[in-house]
Write a protein that holds these residues in place. Structure first.
Motif, short mmCIF file in Angstrom:
data_model
loop_
_atom_site.label_atom_id
_atom_site.label_comp_id
_atom_site.label_asym_id
_atom_site.label_seq_id
_atom_site.Cartn_x
_atom_site.Cartn_y
_atom_site.Cartn_z
N GLY A 181 -19.00 23.09 -49.34
CA GLY A 181 -18.12 23.51 -48.51
C GLY A 181 -17.83 22.32 -47.51
N GLN A 182 -17.06 22.89 -46.58
CA GLN A 182 -16.69 21.96 -45.38
C GLN A 182 -17.88 21.96 -44.42
N ASP A 183 -17.99 20.87 -44.00
CA ASP A 183 -19.15 20.42 -43.01
C ASP A 183 -18.34 20.25 -41.36
N PRO A 184 -18.54 21.17 -40.60
CA PRO A 184 -18.35 21.05 -39.45
C PRO A 184 -18.82 20.06 -38.39
N ALA A 185 -19.98 19.40 -38.80
CA ALA A 185 -20.63 18.28 -38.19
C ALA A 185 -20.12 17.02 -38.58
#
Lengths: 206, 70
Positions: A181-185
């Motif tokens: 999934g997407q990694d906000p960091a």
């Protein structure tokens, strides 16, 4: 430094013939010269065409601003980083840089060391998403294979991780990596990981 | 693969126990643990030499603690 050179084979898209190439376990000055004098002008021509057509910058190839000379200089002499290059027909066809100090996130192998693919870029003339028909196929796969084999050689059992640029998401799913999934960091890029079993299947396929 | 050289390493029982535990927990050989330790030490040392600090942040509390390297 001694550079290990292996022979690999790429596909000439126009003729369907295989092309002998070198996989080198380093990024040397010759590759940086190719990036500067061959990749950059080719990429600039593509970007000018995109700008002329009014394509917004958000849709440009995301690696357009990568500076391989800086990336290589920044990690010079550090054991944690390794480079790979693919050379065929006398010019550099692809580059990759990996980091050996990161840990896995996938639940079955969380916390265990892996080879993290920091950067992977294929020469502009081999990238179908840039408009023209690619010249050689197999460069990206060869670099992923090199990183996977390094993971095995280092005792990391094929574990491999990377953040994917959106244009490459489908490729990493196709080669069997797990999409975490997407990694906000990390600029919301999708994070992919390869497990021991996936690495084994990928290498058998290659 | 790059050629490697062999060396003898003398460790205390406590050090050997930690090496064993890390090897099991990280699923890598004892040699790989030591190679990994060398990479990390060199990376941290290079950044500290450039004037950077090594900080740990507690994800829950956001509390930061600096690791002092002597």
């Amino acid at each position: 430094m001694t550079v290990d050179v292996s022979t690999i084979y790429l596909l000439d898209v126009a003729t369907g013939e295989s092309v002998e190439a070198e996989l080198r376990d380093a990024i040397e000055q010759a590759q940086l010269d190719d990036w500067q004098t061959k990749w950059q002008p080719a990429l600039l021509a593509v970007l000018q065409e995109l700008a002329r057509k009014g394509v917004p910058m958000s849709q440009w190839p995301q690696s357009w601003h990568w500076n391989w000379a800086q990336k290589t200089a920044r990690v010079q002499g550090l054991l944690a980083f390794r480079g790979f290059s693919v050379v065929a027909r006398g010019e550099t066809q692809g580059l990759a840089q990996v980091n050996l100090t990161k840990a896995s996130r996938e639940p079955s192998q969380v916390g265990k060391p892996l080879v993290y693919l920091d950067y992977l870029e294929v020469a502009p003339w081999n990238r179908p998403e840039l408009g023209a028909a690619p010249r050689l196929r197999g460069v990206g796969s060869a670099l992923i294979t090199a990183a996977t084999v390094l993971s095995i050689d280092e005792g990391f059992k094929g574990r491999l991780g990377l953040h994917s640029l959106p244009q490459a998401d489908a490729f990493y799913r196709k080669i069997g990596m797990t999409d975490l999934g997407q990694d906000p960091a990390y600029q919301n890029l999708r994070y992919f990981e390869m497990t021991l079993e996936q690495a084994r299947a990928f290498l058998e396929e290659e | 693969m790059t050629a490697k050289r062999t060396m003898t390493l003398n460790l205390t029982d406590a050090e050997m126990r930690v090496l064993d535990e890390l090897s099991v927990r990280k699923d890598i050989t004892k040699t790989a643990v030591l190679r990994q330790a060398l990479r990390l030490y060199q990376t941290i040392d290079a950044r500290v030499e450039k004037g950077e600090k090594l900080l740990f942040e507690n994800e829950a509390t956001k509390e930061k603690a600096e690791l002092m390297l002597l």
